[in-house]
Design a protein around this motif. Structure first.
Motif, PDB file in Angstrom:
ATOM      1  N   HIS A  90       0.486   7.433   8.765  1.00  0.00           N
ATOM      2  CA  HIS A  90       0.108   6.029   8.909  1.00  0.00           C
ATOM      3  C   HIS A  90       0.471   5.339   7.600  1.00  0.00           C
ATOM      4  O   HIS A  90      -0.172   5.546   6.569  1.00  0.00           O
ATOM      5  N   VAL A 137       3.543   2.553  11.607  1.00  0.00           N
ATOM      6  CA  VAL A 137       3.490   1.568  10.529  1.00  0.00           C
ATOM      7  C   VAL A 137       2.668   0.378  11.004  1.00  0.00           C
ATOM      8  O   VAL A 137       2.762  -0.037  12.162  1.00  0.00           O
ATOM      9  N   THR A 138       1.848  -0.153  10.098  1.00  0.00           N
ATOM     10  CA  THR A 138       1.029  -1.314  10.441  1.00  0.00           C
ATOM     11  C   THR A 138       1.888  -2.562  10.552  1.00  0.00           C
ATOM     12  O   THR A 138       1.711  -3.371  11.470  1.00  0.00           O
ATOM     13  N   TRP A 159       5.647   1.349  -0.178  1.00  0.00           N
ATOM     14  CA  TRP A 159       4.742   1.400   0.964  1.00  0.00           C
ATOM     15  C   TRP A 159       3.468   2.126   0.549  1.00  0.00           C
ATOM     16  O   TRP A 159       3.427   2.777  -0.499  1.00  0.00           O
ATOM     17  N   ARG A 160       2.450   1.976   1.365  1.00  0.00           N
ATOM     18  CA  ARG A 160       1.187   2.672   1.129  1.00  0.00           C
ATOM     19  C   ARG A 160       0.827   3.463   2.379  1.00  0.00           C
ATOM     20  O   ARG A 160       1.209   3.092   3.476  1.00  0.00           O
ATOM     21  N   GLY A 161       0.041   4.506   2.205  1.00  0.00           N
ATOM     22  CA  GLY A 161      -0.375   5.318   3.331  1.00  0.00           C
ATOM     23  C   GLY A 161      -0.081   6.778   3.094  1.00  0.00           C
ATOM     24  O   GLY A 161       0.385   7.167   2.015  1.00  0.00           O
ATOM     25  N   SER A 179       1.797   1.591   5.615  1.00  0.00           N
ATOM     26  CA  SER A 179       1.713   0.132   5.709  1.00  0.00           C
ATOM     27  C   SER A 179       2.979  -0.456   6.310  1.00  0.00           C
ATOM     28  O   SER A 179       2.933  -1.454   7.041  1.00  0.00           O
ATOM     29  N   ASN A 180       4.115   0.153   6.012  1.00  0.00           N
ATOM     30  CA  ASN A 180       5.432  -0.315   6.449  1.00  0.00           C
ATOM     31  C   ASN A 180       6.405   0.845   6.312  1.00  0.00           C
ATOM     32  O   ASN A 180       6.061   1.877   5.717  1.00  0.00           O
TER      33      ASN A 180
END
Length: 289
Positions: free
Chosen positions: A39, A11-12, A50-52, A41-42
């Motif tokens: 991967h 997670v970023t 969340w995104r990814g 975003s959170n």
């Protein structure tokens, strides 16, 4: 070189998967080489979403081939796997484990079989749980399941400490030499309980529950990372178990004190060297089951 290949989610923002596990292992003196299975975003418990996306399976294989090209497989002392984004990733991971062990037979494989939690049920993509049970978990030298995951692998219902110990022993018969069962919620209403099972017998570690408005995510990832680092640092399984139990509790205490729900692994990093608490792991023989 004590290299660790860490194949987990990333997670970023925040701390889960590799974003939770890599730094503690580095802080404890290890070289860590992460490969991401997803991967995001959170982590997925944020109400905002969340995104990814999961990493393509062929990309995981391609990154590994890069390591092959560098000629560093013999430097990998351990492999740790966590959250799997797609069932096909299990086939690639099984191949990675086999190829690394061919270069370094002493390499340890720790499998954190992320497939669910008692209050959430299955939280992974279709086919992942089955692939974990039939492909990766039997390959592991060290298995670090929660209660739900342990019961699925061992095929046993867990409602007590005795059940948990029996399930750990069944799990060991299926492949792993060491089983660290984390978050055994049926063992005690008052304590957070973990059981370690090795050839020397089972041990229980307990510490007080900490109540959060929103429960932190990534605690299991942290447990796996600190335990593996302890073993690679030369600690016995029981000593590494105690150290992990105490260090993770210290991180949780700091997280709660700061009013956070993302694990404060950076702020509380001294816990990985010298935990603030000293809860002793007890042999099951010391306890009346």
């Amino acid at each position: 070189m004590q290299g660790v290949l860490s194949i987990q989610s990333h997670v970023t923002f925040g701390h889960a998967g590799n974003s939770c596990a890599v730094f503690p292992m580095q802080r404890m003196g290890l070289e860590v080489w992460p490969i991401h299975t997803v991967h995001f975003s959170n982590h997925t418990q944020y109400p905002q979403g969340w995104r990814g996306r999961p990493m393509p399976t062929d990309q995981i294989a391609e990154v590994f081939e890069g390591l092959v090209g560098l000629g560093v497989l013999s430097d990998i002392s351990a492999i740790v796997t966590g959250y799997i984004g797609d069932a096909s990733q299990c086939d690639v991971i099984a191949d990675i484990v086999s190829r690394v062990k061919a270069e370094n037979p002493n390499c340890l494989y720790l499998c954190d079989p992320v497939m669910g939690a008692p209050d959430k049920g299955c939280i992974v993509s279709d086919g992942v749980a089955e692939s974990l049970i039939h492909k990766l978990m039997p390959l592991a030298d060290i298995l670090v399941p929660n209660q739900f995951e342990l019961s699925q692998f061992a095929g046993k219902h867990i409602a007590s400490l005795s059940d948990a110990v029996d399930a750990c022993q069944v799990a060991r018969e299926l492949g792993p030499d060491i089983v660290l069962a984390k978050h055994l919620h049926s063992v005690s209403d008052d304590c957070f309980s973990m059981v370690l099972a090795t050839s020397e017998g089972p041990y229980l570690a307990q510490r007080p529950h900490l109540v959060f408005d929103r429960q932190p995510v990534g605690v299991g990832d942290l447990i796996s990372a600190v335990f593996l680092a302890g073993l690679l640092s030369g600690h016995s399984p029981v000593a590494a178990f105690e150290h992990t139990h105490n260090a993770v509790y210290g991180v949780l205490q700091k997280t709660k004190a700061l009013g956070e729900w993302e694990l404060q692994t950076i702020t509380a990093q001294s816990e990985f060297d010298n935990p603030s608490n000293q809860f002793r792991a007890k042999s099951i023989e010391e306890i009346t089951i």
